[in-house]
Design an enzyme around this catalytic site. Structure first.
Site, mmCIF file in Angstrom:
data_model
loop_
_atom_site.group_PDB
_atom_site.id
_atom_site.type_symbol
_atom_site.label_atom_id
_atom_site.label_comp_id
_atom_site.label_asym_id
_atom_site.label_seq_id
_atom_site.Cartn_x
_atom_site.Cartn_y
_atom_site.Cartn_z
ATOM 1 N N GLU A 261 86.883 45.958 55.656
ATOM 2 C CA GLU A 261 85.810 46.916 55.382
ATOM 3 C C GLU A 261 84.775 46.351 54.404
ATOM 4 O O GLU A 261 83.585 46.627 54.510
ATOM 5 C CB GLU A 261 86.395 48.217 54.827
ATOM 6 C CG GLU A 261 87.200 49.033 55.838
ATOM 7 C CD GLU A 261 86.334 49.755 56.869
ATOM 8 O OE1 GLU A 261 85.126 49.458 56.964
ATOM 9 O OE2 GLU A 261 86.885 50.600 57.587
ATOM 10 N N LYS B 263 84.371 49.197 46.011
ATOM 11 C CA LYS B 263 85.467 48.411 45.438
ATOM 12 C C LYS B 263 85.937 47.324 46.408
ATOM 13 O O LYS B 263 86.447 46.284 45.986
ATOM 14 C CB LYS B 263 86.631 49.316 45.024
ATOM 15 C CG LYS B 263 87.222 50.187 46.135
ATOM 16 C CD LYS B 263 88.364 49.547 46.871
ATOM 17 C CE LYS B 263 88.877 50.439 47.983
ATOM 18 N NZ LYS B 263 90.002 49.832 48.722
ATOM 19 N N SER C 29 95.767 53.330 46.853
ATOM 20 C CA SER C 29 96.861 53.753 47.739
ATOM 21 C C SER C 29 97.043 52.798 48.904
ATOM 22 O O SER C 29 96.450 53.006 49.959
ATOM 23 C CB SER C 29 96.577 55.160 48.266
ATOM 24 O OG SER C 29 95.249 55.243 48.766
#
Length: 328
Positions: A277, A188, A135
């Site tokens: 991140e 991920k 998303s």
């Protein structure tokens, strides 16, 4: 009319606020940064984060957390390094409803999942869920069809989040595998940095396909060891989120990896891209692999490039020349 509050006025926070508004809810966006609040109040847009996206006047933008009181859902949409601080501030409120975390990563230093951090601060009795999946904020804000997962140990809590935030452009599934969903969202980002390395080095589609496939194997391997269910990594919050993050320039992790793969110094790439991140997650994923004695060669190579100064061009050779083995 139900009330939804979003803590964090970054791109993802703005996108979720718009999505909640389009569902017919009263919406409040809170930010700790006075300049950010003033910008959104006056211009109703942030061209740097979401070009062309304008917040409706009905959405309240505030720096006063008291204005979230009475919310049915409060969404934490800040970088992983700020989650504990925000949870501490939220603890001072008395009526914030279901807490939904959308940050992806681990707590630096403790290796804790963000759900653990939030529950430590708010107490085990808090109604809590995680919303995750493939998303990009840029697409959600433009009402491009998107599917994500609401996960909670409580089926009823996950169902409320699903019911309140689902729309014709945001399809929400439910799950009770909080660990698997959170790990998928955190890990991920590390693999996506490596996908960026591949692009920066000029490697091909074959290379990236192998990276994605073996990356999901590493993610699941660690996940199962930490208590997740393997099949979660075959879903939206595993392979789905991995594919979109590895293949899109919307991804900061991918863009960061591309810059490093193209020869830019790690520190300079971080400065240019902003919050990445996966940079922090790479260190913590490596430490978790060591802690659980799990073989994670892609994560290990990424850690070596980002934290040990290893040559990024050597990464693919190291992975390709590992000892021969069966696939499964």
């Amino acid at each position: 009319m139900s009330k939804v509050s979003v803590l964090g006025a970054g791109g993802w926070g703005m996108a979720l606020a718009l999505s909640a508004y389009n569902c017919g809810h009263e919406v409040v966006i809170w930010s700790a940064f006075e300049k950010e609040v003033e910008l959104l109040r006056q211009k109703r847009t942030n061209e740097r984060l979401l070009p062309g996206i304008v917040l409706p006047e009905e959405i309240t933008v505030t720096g006063d957390m008291n204005e979230i009181e009475g919310s049915q859902i409060t969404i934490i949409a800040v970088p992983s390094i700020a989650v504990r601080e925000i949870a501490k501030l939220l603890r001072k409120q008395s009526n914030y409803g279901i807490v939904v975390n959308v940050a992806k990563g681990f707590e630096k230093g403790t290796l804790k999942l963000l759900s653990e951090v939030i529950l430590e601060e708010l107490g085990e009795g808090v109604r809590f869920a995680v919303l995750s999946g493939p998303s990009h904020a840029e697409e959600v804000a433009r009402n491009i069809p998107t599917s994500v997962v609401a996960t909670s140990k409580s089926q009823s809590v996950a169902g409320i989040v699903q019911d309140m935030l689902s729309s014709e452009n945001l399809r929400i599934y439910t799950s009770d595998d909080v660990i698997g969903v959170e790990l998928g969202g955190a890990l991920k980002n590390v693999i996506a940095i490596c996908a960026g390395f591949c692009d920066g080095l000029g490697l091909g589609d074959n290379t990236k396909a192998a990276l994605i496939t073996r990356g999901i194997a590493e993610m699941a391997r660690l996940g199962v060891c930490m208590g997740a269910r393997e099949h979660t990594f075959a879903g939206l919050t595993g392979i789905g989120d991995l594919v979109v993050t590895c293949t899109s320039r919307h991804s900061r992790n991918n863009r960061f990896g591309f810059k490093v793969g193209s020869g830019m110094q790690v520190e300079k790439a971080l400065e240019e891209v902003g919050t990445v991140e996966g940079y922090y997650a790479a260190l913590m994923a490596y430490e978790l692999a060591c802690k659980y004695k799990i073989d994670m060669p892609i994560v290990t190579e990424c850690y070596g490039v980002l934290y040990k100064g290893n040559d990024v061009a050597q990464m693919a050779k190291n992975l390709m020349m590992r000892p021969k083995r069966t696939e499964h």
